[in-house]
Design a protein around this motif. Structure first.
Motif, short mmCIF file in Angstrom:
data_model
loop_
_atom_site.label_atom_id
_atom_site.label_comp_id
_atom_site.label_asym_id
_atom_site.label_seq_id
_atom_site.Cartn_x
_atom_site.Cartn_y
_atom_site.Cartn_z
N GLU A 184 43.28 27.32 50.01
CA GLU A 184 42.03 27.95 49.61
C GLU A 184 41.19 28.25 50.85
O GLU A 184 41.36 27.62 51.89
N ASP A 190 31.81 32.38 50.26
CA ASP A 190 31.83 32.67 48.83
C ASP A 190 31.39 31.50 47.96
O ASP A 190 31.81 31.38 46.81
N ARG A 199 36.03 27.80 41.85
CA ARG A 199 36.94 27.99 42.97
C ARG A 199 38.40 27.88 42.54
O ARG A 199 39.26 28.69 42.93
N LEU A 202 39.40 30.99 40.57
CA LEU A 202 39.51 32.19 41.41
C LEU A 202 40.73 32.14 42.31
O LEU A 202 41.52 33.09 42.35
N THR A 203 40.87 31.05 43.04
CA THR A 203 41.99 30.98 43.98
C THR A 203 43.32 30.87 43.25
O THR A 203 44.36 31.23 43.80
N ARG A 205 43.81 32.57 40.55
CA ARG A 205 43.91 33.87 39.86
C ARG A 205 44.17 33.69 38.36
O ARG A 205 45.10 34.23 37.80
N LYS A 210 40.01 36.57 34.90
CA LYS A 210 40.07 37.99 35.25
C LYS A 210 39.63 38.85 34.08
O LYS A 210 38.86 39.81 34.23
N ARG A 246 33.37 41.07 44.06
CA ARG A 246 33.86 40.13 45.08
C ARG A 246 34.82 39.13 44.44
O ARG A 246 35.85 38.77 45.04
N ALA A 247 34.52 38.68 43.22
CA ALA A 247 35.41 37.75 42.53
C ALA A 247 36.73 38.42 42.16
O ALA A 247 37.81 37.84 42.34
N TYR A 250 39.91 38.68 44.45
CA TYR A 250 40.91 37.63 44.58
C TYR A 250 42.25 38.01 43.96
O TYR A 250 43.28 37.46 44.29
N TRP A 251 42.21 38.95 43.02
CA TRP A 251 43.46 39.41 42.40
C TRP A 251 44.13 40.52 43.22
O TRP A 251 45.27 40.87 42.98
#
Length: 253
Positions: A184, A190, A199, A202-203, A205, A210, A246-247, A250-251
Motif C-alpha cells: 500500500e 491520500d 484504505r 481502495l488498495t 480494489r 467501485k 482520485r479514489a 485506484y482501479w
C-alpha cells in the motif's frame, strides 16, 4: 437446529468477527452492542466462534425478541441479554475479547467508543459497521490506538454497507495499514480519501466500493449539471467529485 439466515450485511459482520486461525479460537467473551434480534450472537455461538456473548440493546422490544430467539435456540446459558447502551454494562474486570457495533451512525459509534475508552473497557478487537460517517470512525480509531486490519463492503436492499475490523496496536493484528510489505502507498498520501472510503477497500480494489463510487459520481454529476455557475453548492460538489475521481484512480480504468 439450523443457523439463522443472516442478511448480507450481518454475514459480513460475522465474517470479520471470526478469530484468525493463529489467534485465540474461540473468543472467551464477545459483546454485541445494539444486538437487535440477537442473530449475530446466536451465530457466533453456533459456529463455535465465542464461548459467551453479551447481547445488549437500548430498546426493550428488540431485546425481548433477542431473548426469545436465544431461548428458541437453547443458548440462554451462553448468551446474556442486557438492556444497556454502549459499553455501560462492561466493567474493567470483565472486558470482552471482541466488541461488535453494527447498524448505528458513525458519530454515535465514535461517542460509544470514546466513553468506553475513558472507562477503560475497550476490547482489543472491534468489528464496526457504521451506517454513515465512515470517515469519523476511521479517523478516531488510530487516535484510540487501533489499526484497521480488514474491511469489507456489501450492497443490500439498495444501500451500501461498510464493515471494518480494528485491532489494538501491539496485539496479534497482522500488518499495520500502510506498513512496509503491505503493498500500500505510504501514510500521508491520500489520507482524506482513505478516511472517506477505506484504505483496505481502495488498495484492494473492492468491487462493491467501485460500484458505490461510480453511483455517487453519476448522482453528483447530474446535480452539478443542473446548478447555475453562481451556486454556492457547486464548489462543494466539485470537490467531492474530485475526491471520487482520485479514489476511482485506484482501479486504473
Amino acid at each position: 437446529m439450523k443457523e439463522p439466515k443472516l442478511s448480507d450485511r450481518l454475514s459480513a459482520v460475522v465474517k470479520l468477527a471470526e478469530p484468525e486461525p493463529a489467534g485465540p479460537r474461540p473468543y472467551g467473551l464477545v459483546c454485541d452492542i445494539g444486538c437487535d434480534h440477537g442473530w449475530i450472537a446466536i451465530t457466533l455461538i453456533l459456529r463455535s466462534l465465542a464461548k459467551e456473548v453479551i447481547a445488549s440493546d437500548v430498546r426493550e422490544g428488540p431485546l425481548q425478541r433477542a431473548g426469545e430467539h436465544v431461548l428458541q435456540y437453547g443458548l440462554s446459558d451462553r448468551i446474556e441479554t442486557v438492556l444497556a447502551g454502549g459499553f455501560a454494562h462492561i466493567t474493567p474486570g470483565r472486558i470482552p475479547d471482541c466488541g461488535i457495533i453494527a447498524g448505528m451512525g458513525g458519530y454515535l459509534i465514535t461517542d460509544i467508543l470514546k466513553d468506553a475508552q475513558m472507562r477503560g473497557v475497550l476490547p482489543g478487537r472491534l468489528v464496526l459497521q457504521p451506517q454513515n460517517g465512515w470517515e469519523v470512525v476511521r479517523t478516531f480509531l488510530p487516535q484510540a490506538g487501533y489499526v484497521i486490519t480488514r474491511e469489507d463492503m456489501v450492497y443490500e436492499g439498495g444501500k451500501y454497507y461498510t464493515v471494518m475490523l480494528a485491532e489494538r496496536r501491539g496485539e496479534s493484528c497482522g500488518p499495520e495499514i500502510g506498513s512496509p510489505g503491505t503493498g500500500e502507498i505510504p501514510a500521508g498520501e491520500d489520507e482524506k480519501i482513505f478516511a472517506l472510503y477505506g484504505r483496505k477497500l481502495l488498495t484492494g480494489r473492492h468491487p462493491v466500493l467501485k460500484k458505490y463510487l461510480q453511483t455517487e459520481k453519476d448522482k453528483l454529476t447530474g446535480i452539478a449539471e443542473r446548478l447555475p455557475a453562481s451556486s454556492g453548492d457547486l464548489k462543494q460538489i466539485e470537490d467531492k467529485l474530485q475526491g471520487i475521481d482520485r479514489a476511482l484512480a485506484y482501479w486504473g480504468d
